[in-house]
Write a protein that holds these residues in place. Structure first.
Motif, short mmCIF file in Angstrom:
data_model
loop_
_atom_site.label_atom_id
_atom_site.label_comp_id
_atom_site.label_asym_id
_atom_site.label_seq_id
_atom_site.Cartn_x
_atom_site.Cartn_y
_atom_site.Cartn_z
N GLU A 65 -5.60 2.19 -1.10
CA GLU A 65 -6.63 1.38 -0.42
C GLU A 65 -7.16 0.30 -1.38
O GLU A 65 -8.32 0.28 -1.77
N TRP A 66 -6.28 -0.57 -1.82
CA TRP A 66 -6.61 -1.76 -2.60
C TRP A 66 -7.51 -1.42 -3.80
O TRP A 66 -7.21 -0.48 -4.51
N PHE A 97 -6.88 7.64 4.94
CA PHE A 97 -6.81 7.09 6.30
C PHE A 97 -5.68 7.71 7.13
O PHE A 97 -5.55 7.44 8.31
N GLN A 142 0.81 -1.22 0.00
CA GLN A 142 0.00 0.00 0.00
C GLN A 142 0.84 1.28 0.00
O GLN A 142 0.35 2.33 -0.35
N TRP A 176 -18.67 3.07 5.81
CA TRP A 176 -18.68 2.13 6.94
C TRP A 176 -19.20 2.84 8.18
O TRP A 176 -18.76 3.97 8.48
N HIS A 204 0.46 -9.63 4.19
CA HIS A 204 -0.60 -8.62 4.26
C HIS A 204 -1.29 -8.57 2.89
O HIS A 204 -1.00 -7.70 2.06
N PHE A 205 -2.11 -9.55 2.62
CA PHE A 205 -2.98 -9.69 1.44
C PHE A 205 -2.26 -10.04 0.13
O PHE A 205 -2.91 -10.54 -0.79
N ASN A 219 -2.15 -10.97 8.12
CA ASN A 219 -3.05 -9.86 8.39
C ASN A 219 -4.47 -10.21 7.95
O ASN A 219 -4.69 -10.66 6.82
N GLU A 220 -5.41 -10.02 8.84
CA GLU A 220 -6.85 -10.13 8.55
C GLU A 220 -7.20 -11.31 7.65
O GLU A 220 -7.72 -11.13 6.53
N GLU A 236 -4.74 -2.29 14.37
CA GLU A 236 -5.29 -1.32 13.41
C GLU A 236 -6.60 -0.77 13.95
O GLU A 236 -7.43 -1.54 14.45
N ASN A 295 -7.76 -5.86 14.77
CA ASN A 295 -8.00 -4.73 13.86
C ASN A 295 -9.48 -4.41 13.95
O ASN A 295 -10.32 -5.31 13.77
N TRP A 321 -4.42 3.01 12.02
CA TRP A 321 -4.28 2.80 10.56
C TRP A 321 -4.71 4.08 9.87
O TRP A 321 -5.87 4.43 9.95
N TYR A 332 -12.65 -1.61 12.90
CA TYR A 332 -13.09 -0.44 12.12
C TYR A 332 -14.57 -0.12 12.28
O TYR A 332 -14.96 1.01 12.42
O1 IFM Z 1 -6.11 -0.63 4.21
C1 IFM Z 1 -6.62 -1.70 4.94
C2 IFM Z 1 -5.49 -2.57 5.45
O2 IFM Z 1 -4.74 -3.09 4.42
C3 IFM Z 1 -6.05 -3.72 6.24
N1 IFM Z 1 -6.99 -3.31 7.23
C4 IFM Z 1 -8.02 -2.38 6.84
C5 IFM Z 1 -7.40 -1.18 6.13
C6 IFM Z 1 -8.50 -0.19 5.72
O3 IFM Z 1 -9.40 -0.80 4.87
#
Ligand code: IFM
Length: 405
Positions: free
Chosen positions: A365-366, A374, A17, A295, A109-110, A153-154, A320, A259, A358, A261
């Protein structure tokens, strides 16, 4: 509201990212192939500017920093490890240490190396040893400098986006494949956990702290009909708790990385498995303020989640928590409300090691591109200048004093 003296305060990024030009990665190939409106390109040029970014974090009085290692840089082709890139990350970690920033290092991380994705990625259990081989290399290189490791991650966000909803590569929409990937991620974490601990003990280093970063979502029934209540219960078990509980049963979590949100407002539309597991209210019932991606902002959810995790009797680390917004007052309000709920949970006996926002800087942002902001600091994508926002300075005052007024 006072936080402990040894509390960790910081911000997070992830390699893909912020670094830019991760050309051997599955995301890089996918962005080009599907013609993503905004591709990552040079991202934030963090690969070149990491020292400047760590100066920024230091200047904001952070004492910890979370980042990730890009596997596709370390092993761009199957079995070919790049000493140059390993040295790069050694320098990254040393740069954090020089600034007294505790590194929290994520291994996945993804993103995946393209060669790994072509072999079937996380769907193919025969490829899992490749991840462990990469873990061995990088942990070996960094073990004397890193105490906190996050293997994945996640995991559930990854599975949800890449294998259920199909909005990320490899764009599958199959619960069956998702189930396989979840099992492969679980087993890989358990093996990676043991591997990391073995490396430290072989080298006579004191034990590291190893975990995952688990995205946690309160599932709130939109109205209290039986269908919604049962669906919320099931989703809480399958999305929030099952992964963590399996790792705890295998004694492979030294702390719980959280994490947090938002919430999901469960509103099941149809009698189908997909609806039952995925439907959220589209009609804005129970309206809350939202971030720029829509969100719900739900700070008390953090308190509720933390109290639920208390029974596992493991320390918790908020790895996060953040908001994308154009309104920096809303960012400060978000941080303030979440810290307040965090403090409340701590005052009721939840052990928390630290709070990582975060993200340090605006970034990629993907599939949503560079729009969502952010960052504690603004990134100017023309000049790559970073400018700390007012919210960053207010957060700095909290980390300096350990007190939230
Ligand atoms: O940007 C992402 C991050 O890569 C993983 N957690 C959530 C963030 C916000 O969507």
């Amino acid at each position: 509201m006072e936080f402990p003296k040894d509390f960790f305060w910081g911000a997070a990024t992830s390699a893909y990212q912020v670094e830019g030009n991760n050309i051997y990665c599955d995301w890089w190939e996918w962005e080009k192939r599907v013609g993503l409106k905004e591709a990552s390109g040079p991202a934030c040029q963090h690969y070149q500017r990491y020292k400047e970014d760590f100066d920024l974090a230091k200047g904001l009085n952070h004492n910890a920093h979370r980042l990730s290692i890009e596997w596709s840089r370390i092993e761009p082709e199957q079995g070919q490890f790049s000493t140059k890139e390993i040295d790069h990350y050694v320098d990254v970690i040393l740069s954090l240490r020089e600034r007294n920033l505790e590194p929290i290092v994520t291994l996945h991380h993804f993103t995946n190396p393209l060669w790994f994705a072509k072999l079937g990625g996380w769907q193919n259990r025969n490829t899992l040893p490749y991840f462990l081989r990469y873990v061995e290399k990088i942990v070996h290189a960094l073990s004397d400098k890193v105490r906190f490791w996050v293997t994945i991650n996640e995991p559930m966000v990854y599975v949800h986006s890449a294998y259920i909803v199909g909005s990320w590569p490899p764009q599958e929409r199959s619960f069956l494949k998702a189930h396989t990937v979840i099992n492969n991620l679980l087993n890989t974490h358990i093996k990676a956990y043991n591997l990391i601990h073995n490396i430290y003990s072989r080298k006579g280093l004191s034990s590291p702290l190893v975990s995952i970063a688990k995205n946690m979502l309160p599932f709130v029934p939109c109205n209290l009909n039986l269908k919604n209540k049962f669906s919320a219960f099931l989703r809480n078990r399958s999305y929030n708790l099952a992964f963590i509980e399996k790792l705890i049963r295998h004694r492979s979590l030294d702390f719980v990385g959280v994490n947090y949100y938002t919430r999901h407002l469960v509103d099941v539309e149809k009698w189908s498995f997909r609806s039952f597991m995925l439907d959220v209210c589209q009609r804005n019932h129970q309206p809350l303020k939202k971030n720029s991606l829509g969100w719900d902002i739900y700070p008390e959810g953090l308190y509720r989640i933390l109290l639920r995790l208390k029974k596992y009797n493991l320390p918790i680390f908020i790895l996060e928590n953040g908001i994308c917004t154009e309104d920096d007052n809303a960012r400060w309000d978000f941080i303030y409300q979440h810290l307040k709920n965090l403090h409340l949970a701590m005052s009721e006996g939840v052990r928390v090691l630290g709070y990582i926002y975060w993200s340090l800087i605006d970034n990629f942002e993907w599939d949503k591109g560079f729009g969502p902001r952010f960052g504690l600091a603004e990134t100017d994508y023309n000049t790559y200048k970073r400018t700390a926002r007012d919210s960053a300075k207010r957060f700095c005052a909290v980390s300096k004093t350990g007190v939230l007024d």
